[in-house]
Write a protein that holds these residues in place. Sequence first.
Motif, PDB file in Angstrom:
ATOM      1  N   UNK A 227      -4.784   1.065  64.245  1.00 20.73           N
ATOM      2  CA  UNK A 227      -3.230   0.782  64.472  1.00 20.73           C
ATOM      3  C   UNK A 227      -2.506   1.393  63.192  1.00 20.73           C
ATOM      4  N   UNK A 228      -2.813   1.565  62.321  1.00 21.54           N
ATOM      5  CA  UNK A 228      -2.215   2.226  60.984  1.00 21.54           C
ATOM      6  C   UNK A 228      -2.100   3.540  61.246  1.00 21.54           C
ATOM      7  N   UNK A 229      -3.259   4.226  61.589  1.00 24.72           N
ATOM      8  CA  UNK A 229      -3.030   5.629  61.795  1.00 24.72           C
ATOM      9  C   UNK A 229      -2.423   6.001  62.920  1.00 24.72           C
ATOM     10  N   UNK A 230      -2.197   5.356  64.117  1.00 28.34           N
ATOM     11  CA  UNK A 230      -1.505   5.525  65.037  1.00 28.34           C
ATOM     12  C   UNK A 230       0.086   5.401  64.844  1.00 28.34           C
ATOM     13  N   UNK A 231       0.476   4.372  64.205  1.00 23.68           N
ATOM     14  CA  UNK A 231       1.755   4.140  63.584  1.00 23.68           C
ATOM     15  C   UNK A 231       2.205   5.098  62.686  1.00 23.68           C
ATOM     16  N   UNK A 232       1.471   5.409  61.683  1.00 25.54           N
ATOM     17  CA  UNK A 232       2.176   6.322  60.551  1.00 25.54           C
ATOM     18  C   UNK A 232       1.758   7.549  60.583  1.00 25.54           C
ATOM     19  N   UNK A 233       0.614   7.932  61.446  1.00 22.40           N
ATOM     20  CA  UNK A 233       0.179   9.349  61.469  1.00 22.40           C
ATOM     21  C   UNK A 233      -0.638  10.003  60.208  1.00 22.40           C
ATOM     22  N   UNK A 234      -1.174   8.994  59.492  1.00 22.89           N
ATOM     23  CA  UNK A 234      -1.952   9.388  58.467  1.00 22.89           C
ATOM     24  C   UNK A 234      -3.331   8.694  58.244  1.00 22.89           C
ATOM     25  N   UNK A 235      -4.335   9.188  57.433  1.00 20.81           N
ATOM     26  CA  UNK A 235      -5.336   8.706  57.305  1.00 20.81           C
ATOM     27  C   UNK A 235      -5.693   7.124  56.562  1.00 20.81           C
ATOM     28  N   UNK A 236      -6.749   6.673  56.743  1.00 23.11           N
ATOM     29  CA  UNK A 236      -6.955   5.368  56.437  1.00 23.11           C
ATOM     30  C   UNK A 236      -8.513   5.451  55.825  1.00 23.11           C
ATOM     31  N   UNK A 237      -8.934   5.192  54.767  1.00 17.63           N
ATOM     32  CA  UNK A 237     -10.106   4.900  54.367  1.00 17.63           C
ATOM     33  C   UNK A 237     -10.389   3.384  54.130  1.00 17.63           C
ATOM     34  N   UNK A 238     -11.940   3.021  54.751  1.00 16.47           N
ATOM     35  CA  UNK A 238     -12.272   1.622  54.637  1.00 16.47           C
ATOM     36  C   UNK A 238     -13.957   1.664  54.329  1.00 16.47           C
ATOM     37  N   UNK A 239     -14.061   0.667  53.404  1.00 18.06           N
ATOM     38  CA  UNK A 239     -15.503   0.503  53.099  1.00 18.06           C
ATOM     39  C   UNK A 239     -15.985  -0.893  53.445  1.00 18.06           C
ATOM     40  N   UNK A 240     -17.319  -0.970  53.819  1.00 16.98           N
ATOM     41  CA  UNK A 240     -17.885  -2.351  53.841  1.00 16.98           C
ATOM     42  C   UNK A 240     -17.832  -3.212  52.432  1.00 16.98           C
ATOM     43  N   UNK A 241     -17.721  -4.403  53.030  1.00 14.55           N
ATOM     44  CA  UNK A 241     -17.469  -5.441  51.726  1.00 14.55           C
ATOM     45  C   UNK A 241     -18.153  -6.788  52.195  1.00 14.55           C
ATOM     46  N   UNK A 242     -18.054  -7.748  51.243  1.00 14.52           N
ATOM     47  CA  UNK A 242     -18.695  -9.150  51.580  1.00 14.52           C
ATOM     48  C   UNK A 242     -17.930 -10.075  50.887  1.00 14.52           C
TER      49      UNK A 242
END
Length: 293
Positions: A227-242
Amino acid sequence: MIQNSPMRLKWNRFPGLLLAGLINALGVTIFLYPVNLYDSGISGTSMLLAQLIQEQLPLSIFLIALNVPLFLFGLKRQGRAFTCYSLFAVTVYSLSSWLITDVLPVDVAIASPLAGQDLLLCALFGGLISGLGSGLTIRFGGAIDGVEVMAVIFAKRLGLTVGTFVMIYNVILYVICGIALSSWILPLYSIVTYAAALKTVDFVVEGFDRSKAATIITVCPKAVCDALSQHFGSGVTWVQARGGFSNTQKAMVYFVVNRFQISQMRDIVHEVDPSAYITISEVADVFRVNQDK
């Protein structure tokens, strides 16, 4: 072979350093020096010495004589490129100061050519302009004052931050100025100069409109990133967490926006995951990799 090594000189930075030295000289010689106000660091020290030893040694000599040994002393720690950039900027600053005070037909003997003897105007504009020059020097990889090098080398050994080391030096300098002049008015106005310059350096180095870093804790990382990439046209980084309390599987999403996009970003994230946890922090600068190389 390593490309774009920070130890290698980048010749396209020298025009910027030339401009920085000229700007710094204008701020000091047009606004501060004529009314006996003081810049910070070695520049301020040079101004005090030049005023105490009137007409025997000009300001430009003190700027070179005090700064150059400090930058050479810090050569091993700071590196060849930083030292070359700094020495070039200081040389331009010194020569420009000499031209303005001793060669060009500009009367800076008893008052500022632009602000007269108005100490507040001289302090503010002198600080702003000299801060602009200092900020540009840092932006292009150097420094225009040797006390910054001393701060990097000795602050940690003394249990201080670099900013605290520089501040302590300047406080001592202004106290000495007050004692030497038997007056505290000019040193107090010089503190205004220091504050204006410090803020200007921050703006030049870090930008007027800092980016914001959003850290998003969510259980729907793929949907949020899409959703963020589609709206802003920029990359997003995510990592697994607990989750530390719930022990549930989550993800931490890192996303950089400007201040005008924060509200949109928040609405998009909470539309996808109403339980998402979002924190916002300032980012001093953003560097992007050139994908064409």
